[in-house]
Design a protein around this motif. Structure first.
Motif, PDB file in Angstrom:
ATOM      1  N   GLY A   1       0.830  -1.196   0.000  1.00 16.18           N
ATOM      2  CA  GLY A   1       0.000   0.000   0.000  1.00 16.18           C
ATOM      3  C   GLY A   1       0.865   1.246   0.000  1.00 16.18           C
ATOM      4  O   GLY A   1       2.095   1.185  -0.009  1.00 16.18           O
ATOM      5  N   THR A   2       0.218   2.363   0.040  1.00 19.82           N
ATOM      6  CA  THR A   2       0.912   3.643  -0.076  1.00 19.82           C
ATOM      7  C   THR A   2       1.702   4.021   1.174  1.00 19.82           C
ATOM      8  O   THR A   2       2.763   4.635   1.067  1.00 19.82           O
ATOM      9  N   TYR A   3       1.235   3.648   2.356  1.00 19.85           N
ATOM     10  CA  TYR A   3       1.811   4.211   3.575  1.00 19.85           C
ATOM     11  C   TYR A   3       2.513   3.230   4.503  1.00 19.85           C
ATOM     12  O   TYR A   3       3.332   3.655   5.321  1.00 19.85           O
TER      13      TYR A   3
ATOM     14  N   ILE B   1       5.306  12.240   6.326  1.00 14.21           N
ATOM     15  CA  ILE B   1       4.715  11.530   5.184  1.00 14.21           C
ATOM     16  C   ILE B   1       3.776  12.494   4.480  1.00 14.21           C
ATOM     17  O   ILE B   1       2.703  12.826   4.994  1.00 14.21           O
ATOM     18  N   SER B   2       4.184  12.933   3.305  1.00 20.56           N
ATOM     19  CA  SER B   2       3.386  13.933   2.600  1.00 20.56           C
ATOM     20  C   SER B   2       2.070  13.346   2.104  1.00 20.56           C
ATOM     21  O   SER B   2       1.985  12.180   1.732  1.00 20.56           O
ATOM     22  N   ASN B   3       1.058  14.171   2.141  1.00 19.32           N
ATOM     23  CA  ASN B   3      -0.271  13.866   1.609  1.00 19.32           C
ATOM     24  C   ASN B   3      -1.011  12.740   2.318  1.00 19.32           C
ATOM     25  O   ASN B   3      -1.954  12.186   1.756  1.00 19.32           O
ATOM     26  N   VAL B   4      -0.631  12.384   3.531  1.00 21.03           N
ATOM     27  CA  VAL B   4      -1.385  11.362   4.259  1.00 21.03           C
ATOM     28  C   VAL B   4      -2.428  12.047   5.137  1.00 21.03           C
ATOM     29  O   VAL B   4      -2.128  13.025   5.822  1.00 21.03           O
ATOM     30  N   SER B   5      -3.646  11.559   5.078  1.00 20.46           N
ATOM     31  CA  SER B   5      -4.702  12.114   5.928  1.00 20.46           C
ATOM     32  C   SER B   5      -4.605  11.474   7.313  1.00 20.46           C
ATOM     33  O   SER B   5      -4.009  10.399   7.475  1.00 20.46           O
TER      34      SER B   5
ATOM     35  N   MET C   1      -6.134   7.932   7.143  1.00 21.39           N
ATOM     36  CA  MET C   1      -5.297   6.891   6.525  1.00 21.39           C
ATOM     37  C   MET C   1      -4.102   6.540   7.407  1.00 21.39           C
ATOM     38  O   MET C   1      -3.730   5.371   7.528  1.00 21.39           O
ATOM     39  N   LEU C   2      -3.489   7.548   8.029  1.00 19.94           N
ATOM     40  CA  LEU C   2      -2.354   7.275   8.910  1.00 19.94           C
ATOM     41  C   LEU C   2      -2.810   6.440  10.095  1.00 19.94           C
ATOM     42  O   LEU C   2      -2.187   5.427  10.428  1.00 19.94           O
ATOM     43  N   SER C   3      -3.919   6.824  10.715  1.00 20.67           N
ATOM     44  CA  SER C   3      -4.443   6.066  11.858  1.00 20.67           C
ATOM     45  C   SER C   3      -4.787   4.636  11.473  1.00 20.67           C
ATOM     46  O   SER C   3      -4.472   3.691  12.196  1.00 20.67           O
ATOM     47  N   LYS C   4      -5.422   4.459  10.330  1.00 19.00           N
ATOM     48  CA  LYS C   4      -5.819   3.136   9.853  1.00 19.00           C
ATOM     49  C   LYS C   4      -4.598   2.245   9.623  1.00 19.00           C
ATOM     50  O   LYS C   4      -4.557   1.099  10.067  1.00 19.00           O
TER      51      LYS C   4
END
Length: 115
Positions: A24-26, A48-52, A55-58
């Protein structure tokens, strides 16, 4: 290789299974940032650029529940949360490193400038 089930999901190869855990992305960027130090949520968010936040919490929650990271809650005001990599997470670092190196190599061959 015969197919197998894990968490009610069917997998056809071990590689597919690995990517379901750290792909995945992150997830790989998170693991990479934690390979050498303990990091707070806000530090990860900034790095981490552009992570909401969602999404980071998940992704952090999934990495913790899969045993790649450990979450430590420090009871102070305000509450502080720190993440550290586990042995299982450290075992993924050579794979991430190899993928990273291969990515840089492909980028170079394709004429893409790395930032």
């Amino acid at each position: 290789m015969p197919e197998f089930l894990s968490d009610n999901k069917k997998y056809y190869t071990p590689v597919e299974y690995v990517f379901s855990k750290i792909g995945g992305t992150y997830k790989m960027p998170i693991l990479w940032r934690l390979k050498d130090k303990i990091v707070r949520y806000s530090e990860l968010k900034k790095s981490i650029s552009n992570v909401s936040d969602r999404m980071l919490s998940k992704n952090l929650k999934e990495l913790c529940s899969d045993g790649f990271l450990e979450k430590k809650i420090i009871a102070e005001v305000p509450v502080r949360v720190e993440y550290s990599i586990t042995e299982k997470g450290n075992n993924s670092i050579p794979i991430i490193s190899a993928l990273r190196d291969y990515g840089f190599s492909l980028m170079e061959k394709d004429g893409i400038n790395k930032k």
